[in-house]
Design a protein around this motif. Structure first.
Motif, PDB file in Angstrom:
ATOM      1  N   UNK A 195     -57.249 -51.040  28.157  1.00  0.00           N
ATOM      2  CA  UNK A 195     -57.817 -50.524  26.911  1.00  0.00           C
ATOM      3  C   UNK A 195     -57.249 -49.153  26.554  1.00  0.00           C
ATOM      4  N   UNK A 196     -57.048 -48.326  27.551  1.00  0.00           N
ATOM      5  CA  UNK A 196     -56.452 -47.010  27.292  1.00  0.00           C
ATOM      6  C   UNK A 196     -55.046 -47.167  26.719  1.00  0.00           C
ATOM      7  N   UNK A 197     -54.260 -48.058  27.313  1.00  0.00           N
ATOM      8  CA  UNK A 197     -52.902 -48.279  26.809  1.00  0.00           C
ATOM      9  C   UNK A 197     -52.932 -48.856  25.398  1.00  0.00           C
ATOM     10  N   UNK A 198     -53.903 -49.728  25.119  1.00  0.00           N
ATOM     11  CA  UNK A 198     -54.023 -50.294  23.777  1.00  0.00           C
ATOM     12  C   UNK A 198     -54.380 -49.252  22.740  1.00  0.00           C
ATOM     13  N   UNK A 199     -55.311 -48.358  23.063  1.00  0.00           N
ATOM     14  CA  UNK A 199     -55.695 -47.297  22.132  1.00  0.00           C
ATOM     15  C   UNK A 199     -54.527 -46.348  21.888  1.00  0.00           C
ATOM     16  N   UNK A 200     -53.796 -46.015  22.938  1.00  0.00           N
ATOM     17  CA  UNK A 200     -52.621 -45.145  22.782  1.00  0.00           C
ATOM     18  C   UNK A 200     -51.589 -45.829  21.886  1.00  0.00           C
ATOM     19  N   UNK A 201     -51.418 -47.142  22.046  1.00  0.00           N
ATOM     20  CA  UNK A 201     -50.476 -47.880  21.208  1.00  0.00           C
ATOM     21  C   UNK A 201     -50.920 -47.866  19.753  1.00  0.00           C
ATOM     22  N   UNK A 202     -52.209 -48.070  19.506  1.00  0.00           N
ATOM     23  CA  UNK A 202     -52.710 -48.038  18.128  1.00  0.00           C
ATOM     24  C   UNK A 202     -52.488 -46.678  17.483  1.00  0.00           C
ATOM     25  N   UNK A 203     -52.748 -45.633  18.222  1.00  0.00           N
ATOM     26  CA  UNK A 203     -52.563 -44.286  17.674  1.00  0.00           C
ATOM     27  C   UNK A 203     -51.086 -43.997  17.449  1.00  0.00           C
ATOM     28  N   UNK A 204     -50.247 -44.411  18.388  1.00  0.00           N
ATOM     29  CA  UNK A 204     -48.816 -44.121  18.283  1.00  0.00           C
ATOM     30  C   UNK A 204     -48.151 -44.903  17.142  1.00  0.00           C
ATOM     31  N   UNK A 205     -48.632 -46.102  16.844  1.00  0.00           N
ATOM     32  CA  UNK A 205     -48.020 -46.895  15.771  1.00  0.00           C
ATOM     33  C   UNK A 205     -48.617 -46.584  14.410  1.00  0.00           C
ATOM     34  N   UNK A 206     -49.624 -45.738  14.349  1.00  0.00           N
ATOM     35  CA  UNK A 206     -50.217 -45.356  13.070  1.00  0.00           C
ATOM     36  C   UNK A 206     -51.116 -46.431  12.497  1.00  0.00           C
ATOM     37  N   UNK A 207     -51.797 -47.174  13.333  1.00  0.00           N
ATOM     38  CA  UNK A 207     -52.644 -48.274  12.873  1.00  0.00           C
ATOM     39  C   UNK A 207     -53.821 -47.790  12.032  1.00  0.00           C
ATOM     40  N   UNK A 208     -54.205 -46.555  12.188  1.00  0.00           N
ATOM     41  CA  UNK A 208     -55.361 -46.038  11.454  1.00  0.00           C
ATOM     42  C   UNK A 208     -54.956 -45.300  10.182  1.00  0.00           C
ATOM     43  N   UNK A 209     -53.680 -45.324   9.840  1.00  0.00           N
ATOM     44  CA  UNK A 209     -53.231 -44.661   8.623  1.00  0.00           C
ATOM     45  C   UNK A 209     -53.229 -45.651   7.468  1.00  0.00           C
ATOM     46  N   UNK A 210     -53.480 -45.140   6.289  1.00  0.00           N
ATOM     47  CA  UNK A 210     -53.565 -45.980   5.100  1.00  0.00           C
ATOM     48  C   UNK A 210     -52.193 -46.557   4.736  1.00  0.00           C
ATOM     49  N   UNK A 211     -51.157 -45.782   4.925  1.00  0.00           N
ATOM     50  CA  UNK A 211     -49.797 -46.227   4.568  1.00  0.00           C
ATOM     51  C   UNK A 211     -49.391 -47.466   5.368  1.00  0.00           C
ATOM     52  N   UNK A 212     -49.603 -47.430   6.672  1.00  0.00           N
ATOM     53  CA  UNK A 212     -49.219 -48.558   7.518  1.00  0.00           C
ATOM     54  C   UNK A 212     -50.060 -49.782   7.187  1.00  0.00           C
ATOM     55  N   UNK A 213     -51.342 -49.603   6.979  1.00  0.00           N
ATOM     56  CA  UNK A 213     -52.209 -50.743   6.683  1.00  0.00           C
ATOM     57  C   UNK A 213     -51.858 -51.386   5.340  1.00  0.00           C
ATOM     58  N   UNK A 214     -51.464 -50.585   4.336  1.00  0.00           N
ATOM     59  CA  UNK A 214     -51.031 -51.153   3.047  1.00  0.00           C
ATOM     60  C   UNK A 214     -49.751 -51.947   3.217  1.00  0.00           C
ATOM     61  N   UNK A 215     -48.821 -51.440   4.052  1.00  0.00           N
ATOM     62  CA  UNK A 215     -47.566 -52.164   4.286  1.00  0.00           C
ATOM     63  C   UNK A 215     -47.826 -53.482   5.012  1.00  0.00           C
ATOM     64  N   UNK A 216     -48.755 -53.496   5.949  1.00  0.00           N
ATOM     65  CA  UNK A 216     -49.093 -54.718   6.669  1.00  0.00           C
ATOM     66  C   UNK A 216     -49.732 -55.727   5.712  1.00  0.00           C
ATOM     67  N   UNK A 217     -50.637 -55.252   4.837  1.00  0.00           N
ATOM     68  CA  UNK A 217     -51.301 -56.143   3.885  1.00  0.00           C
ATOM     69  C   UNK A 217     -50.312 -56.758   2.898  1.00  0.00           C
ATOM     70  N   UNK A 218     -49.309 -55.990   2.437  1.00  0.00           N
ATOM     71  CA  UNK A 218     -48.307 -56.494   1.493  1.00  0.00           C
ATOM     72  C   UNK A 218     -47.262 -57.372   2.170  1.00  0.00           C
ATOM     73  N   UNK A 219     -47.163 -57.270   3.470  1.00  0.00           N
ATOM     74  CA  UNK A 219     -46.164 -58.041   4.199  1.00  0.00           C
ATOM     75  C   UNK A 219     -44.812 -57.358   4.258  1.00  0.00           C
ATOM     76  N   UNK A 220     -44.754 -56.073   3.944  1.00  0.00           N
ATOM     77  CA  UNK A 220     -43.489 -55.343   3.969  1.00  0.00           C
ATOM     78  C   UNK A 220     -43.282 -54.567   5.259  1.00  0.00           C
TER      79      UNK A 220
END
Length: 131
Positions: free
Chosen positions: A25-50
């Motif tokens: 779980x610690x490694x997973x949380x670090x991965x989420x933070x490092x990939x920017x999963x909680x940022x609006x920009x990344x989530x919009x790109x994932x939703x659009x498929x880009x």
């Protein structure tokens, strides 16, 4: 009644799985933070498929599972390296040193002397070839 220490008592299976899960779980949380999963920009790109890479949440699940399995295996192997009979025994010397004759006297005391006491370097037998 004498109690024998069993391997199962050293580290219970539920503790082993729990500690491995925490590592994952610690490694997973670090991965989420490092990939920017909680940022609006990344989530919009994932939703659009880009988004050009693996989505952050999928990557976090993969990393969590991989680290969980790796930690479980590593901790299990380390537990197998411990002898349960040695676990309760007290050690008066470093564990990795060779066995020393108990009748040998410590430096500066009187008593029986070991055969390698004339070694000027003070190294343990087997460290270097004798001249």
């Amino acid at each position: 009644m004498t109690e024998k220490t069993r391997r199962r008592d050293l580290f219970r299976p539920l503790q082993l799985v729990g500690l491995s899960l925490l590592c994952g779980l610690f490694a997973g949380v670090v991965t989420l933070i490092a990939t920017g999963a909680f940022t609006d920009k990344v989530m919009r790109m994932v939703d659009k498929g880009t988004y050009g890479a693996i989505p952050p949440w999928n990557l976090a699940f993969i990393v969590t599972g991989g680290i969980f399995i790796a930690a479980l295996l590593i901790l299990s192997i380390l537990i197998l390296a411990v002898d349960p009979a040695d676990f309760t025994k007290t050690h008066d010397r470093p564990v990795l040193y060779d066995d020393v004759d108990d009748t040998a006297a410590a430096p500066g005391t009187t008593g029986p002397v070991a055969s390698d006491a004339d070694d000027a370097t003070g190294s343990a037998e087997g460290d270097a070839p004798k001249a």
